[in-house]
Scaffold this motif. Sequence first.
Motif, PDB file in Angstrom:
ATOM      1  N   ASP A 264      34.649  63.875  72.599  1.00 52.32           N
ATOM      2  CA  ASP A 264      35.364  64.821  71.739  1.00 52.32           C
ATOM      3  C   ASP A 264      36.858  64.514  71.649  1.00 52.32           C
ATOM      4  O   ASP A 264      37.520  64.978  70.722  1.00 52.32           O
ATOM      5  CB  ASP A 264      35.152  66.255  72.220  1.00 52.32           C
ATOM      6  CG  ASP A 264      35.548  66.456  73.656  1.00 52.32           C
ATOM      7  OD1 ASP A 264      35.353  65.530  74.464  1.00 52.32           O
ATOM      8  OD2 ASP A 264      36.040  67.554  74.005  1.00 52.32           O
ATOM      9  N   THR A 265      37.405  63.724  72.579  1.00 54.20           N
ATOM     10  CA  THR A 265      38.830  63.399  72.525  1.00 54.20           C
ATOM     11  C   THR A 265      39.172  62.462  71.366  1.00 54.20           C
ATOM     12  O   THR A 265      40.355  62.294  71.052  1.00 54.20           O
ATOM     13  CB  THR A 265      39.305  62.743  73.836  1.00 54.20           C
ATOM     14  OG1 THR A 265      38.588  61.519  74.053  1.00 54.20           O
ATOM     15  CG2 THR A 265      39.061  63.675  75.015  1.00 54.20           C
ATOM     16  N   ILE A 266      38.167  61.853  70.755  1.00 56.19           N
ATOM     17  CA  ILE A 266      38.422  60.974  69.607  1.00 56.19           C
ATOM     18  C   ILE A 266      37.673  61.417  68.356  1.00 56.19           C
ATOM     19  O   ILE A 266      37.796  60.788  67.317  1.00 56.19           O
ATOM     20  CB  ILE A 266      38.034  59.509  69.922  1.00 56.19           C
ATOM     21  CG1 ILE A 266      36.553  59.391  70.284  1.00 56.19           C
ATOM     22  CG2 ILE A 266      38.912  58.943  71.021  1.00 56.19           C
ATOM     23  CD1 ILE A 266      36.033  57.974  70.310  1.00 56.19           C
ATOM     24  N   MET A 267      36.904  62.510  68.444  1.00 55.09           N
ATOM     25  CA  MET A 267      36.093  62.930  67.314  1.00 55.09           C
ATOM     26  C   MET A 267      36.913  63.601  66.229  1.00 55.09           C
ATOM     27  O   MET A 267      36.630  63.468  65.050  1.00 55.09           O
ATOM     28  CB  MET A 267      34.972  63.863  67.764  1.00 55.09           C
ATOM     29  CG  MET A 267      33.820  63.146  68.458  1.00 55.09           C
ATOM     30  SD  MET A 267      32.560  64.292  69.065  1.00 55.09           S
ATOM     31  CE  MET A 267      32.020  65.064  67.556  1.00 55.09           C
ATOM     32  N   ASP A 268      37.917  64.379  66.613  1.00 55.50           N
ATOM     33  CA  ASP A 268      38.668  65.176  65.639  1.00 55.50           C
ATOM     34  C   ASP A 268      39.854  64.383  65.111  1.00 55.50           C
ATOM     35  O   ASP A 268      40.938  64.480  65.606  1.00 55.50           O
ATOM     36  CB  ASP A 268      39.141  66.487  66.274  1.00 55.50           C
ATOM     37  CG  ASP A 268      37.954  67.364  66.653  1.00 55.50           C
ATOM     38  OD1 ASP A 268      36.922  67.273  65.987  1.00 55.50           O
ATOM     39  OD2 ASP A 268      38.092  68.128  67.627  1.00 55.50           O
TER      40      ASP A 268
END
Length: 268
Positions: A264-268
């Motif tokens: 999730d640290t690179i998904m948004d």
Amino acid sequence: MALRITLAGSTGWVGKALVAAIAASDDLELAGAISRSAAGQDAGEAAGLSRLGVPISASLEEALKAPSDVVIDYTKPGAVKAHALTALAQGRHVVVGTSGLSAEDYADIDAQAQQVGRGVLAAGNFSITATLLRRFALEAARYVPDVEVIDYASAKKPDTPSGTARELAELLSEARQPATSKPVAELAGVRETRGGALGAKEPVQVHSLRMPSFVLSCEAVFGADNECLVIRHDAGSSAAPYVAGTLLAARRVGSFTGLRRGLDTIMD
């Protein structure tokens, strides 16, 4: 120019699926593969594909003789830290899909990554739905202080808890308020039945089950006055859910410096 990947654990459950996905991709190239048990074989043939012209190496050091940009590691808990540090020292970015590392291990990897100006993305689970479990559980922890984690896996899984459960518990420890349950140190009887405590701030009790018929499941169990909430992720028997997340991490890990944990640290 295609992003060049060195894959450690290329003949494993996830590794074979990654070899196929990289071979089918327009923007990725398999530059090297590592598997001690299949050293010398062609990486494509070892994964059940046609020949790719990439020989499997017995060690990461040997594989890194071929130029690459990113090392993806799906090996074993005892090897992954050394692999990550070696890859960073050789100027590669790193994606860690192997579970079993401690917070101290990650701190050492982060320090090395910062020193050499490379990125590391590590996740206990690269599936989208497992990532959502983590996101929803962290949201719930803002409102419900009492939470424990139950970790299910196959009878032969070598590490406990799973990377999914360890990562979740450590993050919940930072987000939750103090529990209302009686401290384990104050209990009578067999205290070990309360599981193991993980996390530095407000430790979370984690209970690991290891038995046949489970692939990987993880529950965050929240309890409040007269109500409870269970958020659960169940993995199936295919490695497909992990492939897309791993390759997304490989494509983005070069965009930052240091260690990030969680897809999730690179998904948004």
